[in-house]
Scaffold this motif. Structure first.
Motif, PDB file in Angstrom:
ATOM      1  N   GLY A   8       0.780  -1.223   0.000  1.00 62.54           N
ATOM      2  CA  GLY A   8       0.000   0.000   0.000  1.00 62.54           C
ATOM      3  C   GLY A   8       0.819   1.284   0.000  1.00 62.54           C
ATOM      4  N   TRP A   9       2.138   1.224  -0.106  1.00 59.98           N
ATOM      5  CA  TRP A   9       2.955   2.440  -0.085  1.00 59.98           C
ATOM      6  C   TRP A   9       3.151   2.923  -1.503  1.00 59.98           C
ATOM      7  N   ASP A  10       2.779   4.174  -1.744  1.00 55.42           N
ATOM      8  CA  ASP A  10       2.978   4.792  -3.052  1.00 55.42           C
ATOM      9  C   ASP A  10       3.901   5.981  -2.897  1.00 55.42           C
ATOM     10  N   LEU A  11       4.659   6.253  -3.927  1.00 51.79           N
ATOM     11  CA  LEU A  11       5.557   7.398  -3.931  1.00 51.79           C
ATOM     12  C   LEU A  11       4.727   8.677  -3.924  1.00 51.79           C
ATOM     13  N   THR A  12       4.939   9.500  -2.908  1.00 45.38           N
ATOM     14  CA  THR A  12       4.245  10.787  -2.805  1.00 45.38           C
ATOM     15  C   THR A  12       5.186  11.886  -3.282  1.00 45.38           C
ATOM     16  N   GLN A  13       4.627  13.064  -3.506  1.00 45.38           N
ATOM     17  CA  GLN A  13       5.468  14.188  -3.911  1.00 45.38           C
ATOM     18  C   GLN A  13       6.460  14.525  -2.809  1.00 45.38           C
ATOM     19  N   ASP A 132     -12.479  -0.669 -18.235  1.00 47.17           N
ATOM     20  CA  ASP A 132     -13.749   0.061 -18.334  1.00 47.17           C
ATOM     21  C   ASP A 132     -14.038   0.884 -17.087  1.00 47.17           C
ATOM     22  N   GLU A 133     -13.537   0.427 -15.931  1.00 51.97           N
ATOM     23  CA  GLU A 133     -13.796   1.143 -14.676  1.00 51.97           C
ATOM     24  C   GLU A 133     -12.951   2.406 -14.537  1.00 51.97           C
ATOM     25  N   VAL A 175       0.957   7.628 -13.322  1.00 51.93           N
ATOM     26  CA  VAL A 175       0.813   6.277 -13.863  1.00 51.93           C
ATOM     27  C   VAL A 175       0.941   5.229 -12.758  1.00 51.93           C
ATOM     28  N   CYS A 176       1.837   5.473 -11.811  1.00 50.95           N
ATOM     29  CA  CYS A 176       2.010   4.540 -10.690  1.00 50.95           C
ATOM     30  C   CYS A 176       0.710   4.402  -9.906  1.00 50.95           C
ATOM     31  N   ARG A 177       0.038   5.501  -9.659  1.00 50.85           N
ATOM     32  CA  ARG A 177      -1.247   5.460  -8.936  1.00 50.85           C
ATOM     33  C   ARG A 177      -2.315   4.745  -9.754  1.00 50.85           C
ATOM     34  N   LEU A 178      -2.368   5.059 -11.055  1.00 50.51           N
ATOM     35  CA  LEU A 178      -3.340   4.380 -11.923  1.00 50.51           C
ATOM     36  C   LEU A 178      -3.066   2.880 -11.976  1.00 50.51           C
ATOM     37  N   ARG A 179      -1.779   2.522 -12.103  1.00 55.56           N
ATOM     38  CA  ARG A 179      -1.392   1.117 -12.167  1.00 55.56           C
ATOM     39  C   ARG A 179      -1.764   0.393 -10.874  1.00 55.56           C
ATOM     40  N   SER A 180      -1.582   1.055  -9.730  1.00 54.85           N
ATOM     41  CA  SER A 180      -1.952   0.447  -8.445  1.00 54.85           C
ATOM     42  C   SER A 180      -3.451   0.171  -8.388  1.00 54.85           C
ATOM     43  N   ARG A 181      -4.251   1.160  -8.827  1.00 52.95           N
ATOM     44  CA  ARG A 181      -5.705   0.962  -8.846  1.00 52.95           C
ATOM     45  C   ARG A 181      -6.083  -0.167  -9.798  1.00 52.95           C
ATOM     46  N   PHE A 182      -5.436  -0.168 -10.967  1.00 56.89           N
ATOM     47  CA  PHE A 182      -5.723  -1.194 -11.967  1.00 56.89           C
ATOM     48  C   PHE A 182      -5.367  -2.583 -11.448  1.00 56.89           C
ATOM     49  N   LYS A 183      -4.176  -2.717 -10.839  1.00 57.72           N
ATOM     50  CA  LYS A 183      -3.745  -4.020 -10.323  1.00 57.72           C
ATOM     51  C   LYS A 183      -4.673  -4.515  -9.219  1.00 57.72           C
ATOM     52  N   GLU A 184      -5.114  -3.601  -8.346  1.00 61.52           N
ATOM     53  CA  GLU A 184      -6.035  -3.991  -7.266  1.00 61.52           C
ATOM     54  C   GLU A 184      -7.359  -4.483  -7.852  1.00 61.52           C
ATOM     55  N   CYS A 185      -7.849  -3.779  -8.869  1.00 59.96           N
ATOM     56  CA  CYS A 185      -9.075  -4.206  -9.546  1.00 59.96           C
ATOM     57  C   CYS A 185      -8.882  -5.583 -10.167  1.00 59.96           C
ATOM     58  N   MET A 186      -7.742  -5.788 -10.833  1.00 60.84           N
ATOM     59  CA  MET A 186      -7.468  -7.096 -11.450  1.00 60.84           C
ATOM     60  C   MET A 186      -7.410  -8.209 -10.400  1.00 60.84           C
ATOM     61  N   ARG A 187      -6.743  -7.922  -9.279  1.00 59.77           N
ATOM     62  CA  ARG A 187      -6.633  -8.928  -8.220  1.00 59.77           C
ATOM     63  C   ARG A 187      -8.012  -9.330  -7.715  1.00 59.77           C
ATOM     64  N   GLU A 188      -8.854  -8.319  -7.418  1.00 61.69           N
ATOM     65  CA  GLU A 188     -10.201  -8.600  -6.907  1.00 61.69           C
ATOM     66  C   GLU A 188     -11.032  -9.352  -7.944  1.00 61.69           C
TER      67      GLU A 188
END
Length: 195
Positions: A8-13, A132-133, A175-188
């Motif tokens: 759950g750790w993402d690179l922040t500004q 699509d989401e 992109v990192c944030r989008l990829r994290s959301r996408f991967k979580e959606c794929m996992r679920e």
């Protein structure tokens, strides 16, 4: 060097700013050093045959950024060498845990347009569902980011950032944030499909 990712750790500004300050007190010089380190990480990982060199380079940077607070207190020497050591561990972990994996998004994007995907495969169902989401601009950004290979891909990312009038790092964070959301959606989705 611990290379285990924290869930759950993402690179922040703020974390990125701390990382740049560690690389060099002069922001402009730090940004140049960061770009050079990232490009070298990608080249090293590509040379080792990594199909997701850019993702693993970003993962390496995230791990170093997460630890930069403590690194400032004890690490001496060229920071680039620390990145390369972490990259070696990230690469080993990647191939130990997923010897033949190529991310489904990269597979689909790099597939020729006339390739027929078996629509009954859970991965493709979930891929379509999760794409699509995403909001249309986010979906287009994610798909565009993963087009191309090697050096051309890096140049393409620079052009994407220029067109959006944002820094290359801001593009990567997005992109990192989008990829994290996408991967979580794929996992679920894949868990649901398997049930």
């Amino acid at each position: 060097m611990s290379s285990g990712p924290r869930k759950g750790w993402d690179l922040t500004q703020e974390a990125f700013d701390d990382l740049l300050a560690w690389l060099n007190p002069d922001r402009e010089q730090a940004a140049k050093k960061y770009e050079l380190i990232r490009e070298r990480l990608i080249k090293i990982l590509m040379h080792r045959g990594c199909p997701t060199a850019e993702d693993l380079a970003d993962k390496t940077i995230n791990q170093v950024a997460r630890k930069v607070g403590e690194l400032k207190t004890y690490y001496e020497g060229d920071p680039a060498l620390y990145f390369y050591g972490v990259a070696r561990n990230v690469f080993s972990d990647y191939f130990r845990s997923r010897p033949a994996e190529v991310p489904i998004l990269t597979q689909v994007i790099s597939a020729p347009p006339d390739t027929d995907a078996d629509e009954s495969e859970p991965e493709h169902k979930c891929l379509e569902k999760c794409l699509d989401e995403l909001h249309p601009p986010d979906r287009e950004l994610l798909l565009e980011y993963y087009r191309g290979e090697g050096g051309a891909k890096i140049e393409h990312h620079k052009e994407m950032a220029r067109q959006r009038e944002i820094s290359l790092n801001a593009l990567r964070i997005l992109v990192c944030r989008l990829r994290s959301r996408f991967k979580e959606c794929m996992r679920e989705c894949l868990e649901t499909e398997a049930a």
